[in-house]
Design an enzyme around this catalytic site. Structure first.
Site, PDB file in Angstrom:
ATOM      1  CG  HIS A 104      -2.264  -0.718   1.092  1.00 53.59           C
ATOM      2  ND1 HIS A 104      -3.208  -0.650   1.993  1.00 53.59           N
ATOM      3  CD2 HIS A 104      -2.396  -1.887   0.341  1.00 53.59           C
ATOM      4  CE1 HIS A 104      -3.993  -1.756   1.671  1.00 53.59           C
ATOM      5  NE2 HIS A 104      -3.596  -2.413   0.588  1.00 53.59           N
ATOM      6  CE1 TYR A 147      -5.633   4.023  11.217  1.00 52.90           C
ATOM      7  CE2 TYR A 147      -5.190   4.006   9.019  1.00 52.90           C
ATOM      8  CZ  TYR A 147      -4.891   3.515  10.377  1.00 52.90           C
ATOM      9  OH  TYR A 147      -3.953   2.486  10.513  1.00 52.90           O
ATOM     10  N   PRO A 204      -3.539   0.195  18.765  1.00 55.80           N
ATOM     11  CG  PRO A 204      -5.495  -1.295  18.051  1.00 55.80           C
ATOM     12  CD  PRO A 204      -5.002  -0.691  19.385  1.00 55.80           C
ATOM     13  CE  LYS A 257       4.422   3.333  13.511  1.00 59.87           C
ATOM     14  NZ  LYS A 257       4.624   2.572  12.375  1.00 59.87           N
ATOM     15  CE1 TYR A 297      -1.216   4.047   9.860  1.00 60.47           C
ATOM     16  CE2 TYR A 297       0.178   2.799   8.213  1.00 60.47           C
ATOM     17  CZ  TYR A 297      -1.098   2.937   8.887  1.00 60.47           C
ATOM     18  OH  TYR A 297      -2.179   1.730   9.073  1.00 60.47           O
TER      19      TYR A 297
END
Length: 390
Positions: free
Chosen positions: A72, A201, A294, A298, A383
């Site tokens: 991704h 998100y 979560p 990580k 990220y």
């Protein structure tokens, strides 16, 4: 029994450490409370950072990952009536990979069997001894009720939040910090193709939602719910209706596909860090030393980073060079605290509370991240993953 490194915990951290040590010619024995089947089936993290993938490839664990993982370039950030794509590759030159922890575990178990790694499953009464000497040991009872003592040069705790390793560091030595959040995640797995090419998100007045995936035919979803939520209170229709609302069904023609739900659970949200990550001949790695919510993806990646630092440090220690082992805790904790902050930041930005002032601040922050190259690059850098050893 005698070995060089006694590893407690046969999850990804423990088995990856044994794999890295074996590559350096270091012998280890792994002890695990659960069965091999149970550990392999635990549904956990699904996102691997670039650094984690690079490491797995380097140590010969990337063949199936390269074949089956879904790379991704970024993620979508969303709030009502708006959805923005952040392209990590354009922003920081790194990407992430959808490859579930269950898949990583399968690869590690296959490699362990291939090299003849000794893993003792279904042990009980595990206890650590003589950690401040150069001859520590671990006692345990096997599944047949036989008691054993495993002597070693080093003991490594990869046994998570509830194992004995964390508490084996004396009260006067260990420090810990914890944050318990006012909400949980209601997570489901569904036999339905993802309705998105990359993770969504979503901030919403009703609460946060996340659309993730495990494969081209299996999707993973999360809903923000109050602590103490009972899964029995959520019917399939209620789950899909809430996801459709929070994820923006109808936004620019987008629609949420639904299907059979195969797994559901409630995950409390908390942060925890314990230091030091080394005491005498005991070293901690992964969830035994730290827990993150979560939201920032990580947890598994921190465990990988820990053991990537620890394996060469232990190899050097066994050859008489103490410096890398002495530096392990401080070096690992720099990354742990950076990832803990990022996970807290993502969590507090996306999960809604009752204060209308806070909600406006969250929306302002989301707009800034989505429209500012500097804001987007900061999220992308964290990220997609900092270098191991940061």
């Amino acid at each position: 029994m005698r070995t060089q490194v006694a590893i407690i915990g046969a999850g990804p951290a423990g088995l990856l450490l044994s794999h890295l040590l074996a590559a350096d010619g270091v012998e280890s024995v792994v002890l695990e409370t659960r069965s091999e089947e149970y550990v392999a089936s635990r549904i956990r993290a699904g996102i691997l950072e670039q650094s984690s993938v690079d490491l797995l490839r380097e140590v010969g664990l990337g063949e199936r990952l390269d074949r089956e993982a879904d790379p991704h370039r970024g993620i979508y950030l969303q709030w009502p009536h708006e959805r923005h794509h952040l392209d990590f590759v354009d922003l920081v030159g790194r990407q992430v990979f959808v490859y579930g922890q269950t898949e990583v575990q399968k690869d590690l178990v296959t490699a362990a069997h291939a090299r003849g790694q000794q893993v003792v499953y279904e042990v009980s009464d595990t206890a650590l001894h003589d950690l401040e000497t150069d001859r520590p040991s671990v006692t345990f009872t096997d599944q047949d009720g036989q008691e054993h003592r495993l002597e070693a040069d080093v003991v490594v705790g990869c046994d998570g939040s509830f194992g004995p390793s964390r508490s084996a560091i004396p009260d006067g030595v260990r420090q810990s910090w914890e944050r318990t959040y006012d909400y949980s995640w209601f997570g489901i797995l569904a036999d339905v193709p993802p309705s998105t090419d990359e993770l969504i998100y979503a901030w919403h007045d009703d609460g946060f939602a996340l659309h993730s995936m495990r494969s081209s035919t299996v999707s993973r979803f999360y809903l923000q719910v109050p602590n103490g939520t009972d899964v029995a209170d959520w019917s399939d229709d209620r789950i899909w209706d809430a996801l459709a609302v929070r994820l923006g069904h109808g936004l620019d023609g987008w629609s949420l596909a639904t299907g059979p739900i195969t797994d559901r659970s409630v995950l409390p949200m908390r942060s925890f860090v314990q230091q030091p990550m080394r005491h005498g001949r005991l070293f901690l790695a992964g969830d035994a030393a730290h827990i993150v919510p979560p939201t920032g993806a990580k947890g598994l990646n921190l465990a990988v980073a820990d053991v990537a630092l620890l394996a060469p440090a232990l190899t050097a220690l066994l050859k008489g060079d103490h410096a890398p082992a002495d530096a392990y805790s401080d070096t690992a904790l720099r990354r742990v605290w950076r990832c803990t902050h990022f996970s807290w930041w993502m969590t507090t930005m996306l999960h809604t509370g009752t204060d209308p002032f806070d909600r406006q601040l969250q929306l302002s922050q989301l707009r800034w991240v989505a429209t500012s190259e500097a804001g987007a690059a900061g999220l992308a850098e964290n990220y997609a993953g900092l270098r191991i050893g940061f």
